[in-house]
Design a protein around this motif. Sequence first.
Motif, PDB file in Angstrom:
ATOM      1  N   LEU A  34      57.087  37.729  44.082  1.00  0.00           N
ATOM      2  CA  LEU A  34      56.298  38.257  42.971  1.00  0.00           C
ATOM      3  C   LEU A  34      55.393  37.183  42.378  1.00  0.00           C
ATOM      4  O   LEU A  34      54.248  37.448  42.009  1.00  0.00           O
ATOM      5  N   TRP A  35      55.912  35.973  42.264  1.00  0.00           N
ATOM      6  CA  TRP A  35      55.108  34.861  41.760  1.00  0.00           C
ATOM      7  C   TRP A  35      53.955  34.568  42.713  1.00  0.00           C
ATOM      8  O   TRP A  35      52.830  34.302  42.281  1.00  0.00           O
ATOM      9  N   ALA A  36      54.217  34.631  44.026  1.00  0.00           N
ATOM     10  CA  ALA A  36      53.155  34.396  45.009  1.00  0.00           C
ATOM     11  C   ALA A  36      52.073  35.463  44.902  1.00  0.00           C
ATOM     12  O   ALA A  36      50.883  35.181  45.045  1.00  0.00           O
ATOM     13  N   ALA A  37      52.474  36.721  44.643  1.00  0.00           N
ATOM     14  CA  ALA A  37      51.489  37.796  44.490  1.00  0.00           C
ATOM     15  C   ALA A  37      50.631  37.563  43.259  1.00  0.00           C
ATOM     16  O   ALA A  37      49.421  37.808  43.262  1.00  0.00           O
ATOM     17  N   LEU A  38      51.280  37.082  42.173  1.00  0.00           N
ATOM     18  CA  LEU A  38      50.517  36.779  40.958  1.00  0.00           C
ATOM     19  C   LEU A  38      49.516  35.655  41.202  1.00  0.00           C
ATOM     20  O   LEU A  38      48.357  35.715  40.776  1.00  0.00           O
ATOM     21  N   ARG A  39      49.965  34.616  41.893  1.00  0.00           N
ATOM     22  CA  ARG A  39      49.056  33.502  42.205  1.00  0.00           C
ATOM     23  C   ARG A  39      47.891  33.981  43.067  1.00  0.00           C
ATOM     24  O   ARG A  39      46.760  33.534  42.907  1.00  0.00           O
ATOM     25  N   LEU A  40      48.172  34.876  44.002  1.00  0.00           N
ATOM     26  CA  LEU A  40      47.117  35.412  44.858  1.00  0.00           C
ATOM     27  C   LEU A  40      46.077  36.160  44.039  1.00  0.00           C
ATOM     28  O   LEU A  40      44.867  36.017  44.248  1.00  0.00           O
ATOM     29  N   ALA A  41      46.552  36.969  43.063  1.00  0.00           N
ATOM     30  CA  ALA A  41      45.619  37.708  42.216  1.00  0.00           C
ATOM     31  C   ALA A  41      44.778  36.761  41.371  1.00  0.00           C
ATOM     32  O   ALA A  41      43.570  36.944  41.209  1.00  0.00           O
ATOM     33  N   ILE A  42      45.426  35.716  40.829  1.00  0.00           N
ATOM     34  CA  ILE A  42      44.692  34.742  40.015  1.00  0.00           C
ATOM     35  C   ILE A  42      43.662  33.995  40.847  1.00  0.00           C
ATOM     36  O   ILE A  42      42.549  33.708  40.387  1.00  0.00           O
ATOM     37  N   ILE A  58      41.805  34.959  43.108  1.00  0.00           N
ATOM     38  CA  ILE A  58      40.563  35.708  43.342  1.00  0.00           C
ATOM     39  C   ILE A  58      39.491  35.283  42.346  1.00  0.00           C
ATOM     40  O   ILE A  58      38.310  35.178  42.677  1.00  0.00           O
ATOM     41  N   PHE A  59      39.918  35.011  41.107  1.00  0.00           N
ATOM     42  CA  PHE A  59      38.973  34.636  40.057  1.00  0.00           C
ATOM     43  C   PHE A  59      38.882  33.121  39.875  1.00  0.00           C
ATOM     44  O   PHE A  59      37.857  32.612  39.451  1.00  0.00           O
ATOM     45  N   TRP A  60      39.968  32.401  40.197  1.00  0.00           N
ATOM     46  CA  TRP A  60      39.975  30.942  40.117  1.00  0.00           C
ATOM     47  C   TRP A  60      40.477  30.382  41.441  1.00  0.00           C
ATOM     48  O   TRP A  60      41.673  30.064  41.586  1.00  0.00           O
ATOM     49  N   HIS A  72      29.711  13.905  54.327  1.00  0.00           N
ATOM     50  CA  HIS A  72      29.579  15.270  53.807  1.00  0.00           C
ATOM     51  C   HIS A  72      30.782  16.115  54.208  1.00  0.00           C
ATOM     52  O   HIS A  72      31.472  15.855  55.184  1.00  0.00           O
ATOM     53  N   GLY A  73      31.042  17.120  53.395  1.00  0.00           N
ATOM     54  CA  GLY A  73      32.125  18.072  53.611  1.00  0.00           C
ATOM     55  C   GLY A  73      31.859  19.286  52.749  1.00  0.00           C
ATOM     56  O   GLY A  73      30.820  19.378  52.103  1.00  0.00           O
ATOM     57  N   ALA A  74      32.791  20.233  52.737  1.00  0.00           N
ATOM     58  CA  ALA A  74      32.559  21.467  52.003  1.00  0.00           C
ATOM     59  C   ALA A  74      33.834  21.946  51.334  1.00  0.00           C
ATOM     60  O   ALA A  74      34.927  21.772  51.861  1.00  0.00           O
ATOM     61  N   SER A  75      33.679  22.555  50.158  1.00  0.00           N
ATOM     62  CA  SER A  75      34.785  23.233  49.497  1.00  0.00           C
ATOM     63  C   SER A  75      34.821  24.668  50.012  1.00  0.00           C
ATOM     64  O   SER A  75      33.796  25.348  50.027  1.00  0.00           O
ATOM     65  N   SER A  76      35.986  25.113  50.419  1.00  0.00           N
ATOM     66  CA  SER A  76      36.090  26.456  50.976  1.00  0.00           C
ATOM     67  C   SER A  76      37.492  26.992  50.742  1.00  0.00           C
ATOM     68  O   SER A  76      38.462  26.242  50.657  1.00  0.00           O
ATOM     69  N   VAL A  77      37.608  28.303  50.649  1.00  0.00           N
ATOM     70  CA  VAL A  77      38.890  28.951  50.396  1.00  0.00           C
ATOM     71  C   VAL A  77      39.129  30.031  51.444  1.00  0.00           C
ATOM     72  O   VAL A  77      38.266  30.891  51.666  1.00  0.00           O
ATOM     73  N   ASN A  78      40.287  29.986  52.100  1.00  0.00           N
ATOM     74  CA  ASN A  78      40.712  31.054  53.008  1.00  0.00           C
ATOM     75  C   ASN A  78      39.627  31.385  54.029  1.00  0.00           C
ATOM     76  O   ASN A  78      39.251  32.543  54.202  1.00  0.00           O
TER      77      ASN A  78
END
Length: 327
Positions: free
Chosen positions: A157-165, A167-169, A239-245
Amino acid sequence: VGPEEVLPLLPIDPDYPVEASLEERVQEIWQIAYERSYGLDLLEKIQQQPRDRQHHEPRVSAFFCIDDRECSLRRHLEGLDPYLQTFGTAGYFAIDCAFQGAEDAFAFKHCPAGMEPKHLIREARPQGKVHPQTSSHWVATESTLLRGFLISQTLGLWAALRLAISIFWPGFGRVTASNLAKVEEEPELEIQRDPEHDHEGPYWLGYSDNEMADRVGAVLQSTGALRRGLGQIVVLVGHGASSVNNPYFAAYDCGACSGKAGAPNARAFALMANRKQVRQILEARGLALGNSWFLGALHDTTRDEIHYYGADELPKSLQPGFQSFQK
């Protein structure tokens, strides 16, 4: 040579007869007109470029990767300031190493794909400073029915909450942090080989002074930088890049560093070039670096930000020039 001679109005006659319809010939004329308008515009901009840059004494010299994102940046900088000279080279800056960050369990290759690194550069945190760990490690018994159920109903449940957060951060979770976070200002790079502990597995630990001089001299000679003269401040911009998933994350970073950010290489090169023993070796080879001060940097191409390493160690006399370069 005038534009008329460079871009002919009519296409070159083919070596064999071509049967073309009226529509195809009209399309051909439109294509030629499009290419001509683009070519003339390009030639006009090239002619407007300043031609007296070689007469200016450089205040800052900056080395960038030959990646197209970096080349566009360096050309833009040259157009802004005639006292700024830039050079292009492979973004690993001749530092053929494997790199292990302070939080990494393993070393990662930071040189071109066809090269096998024989040297290891590691990050070491100053004594007394500990980086907080944010990840947990579980034993194999978590896969049992009861433990697995409990873990999924609590930590899940905590992992699901972190996943939702996230999305915005996106930077909220450590798991989503890019490898740019592994290259911080606080840890120190271990580049100097210790004679008493010179090996770890298949790698040499660090470089000898002669090996450092070889790599610094190779970049400065191959780019023609010493022939043209270096500025008082020399910035190595990886050089490098910030990226998520992102499954294509490696393509966002430096190809010359095997898909990793080039900050460790830029930092290591600057440390080597500022080293007194390395400068003495280079001077004996006829490659004097004068009073130039070298500085490592990282261009985050996603955020379009520049991070500098060791800028607080710059001599006070060079601070105004550095601040001007930053701007």
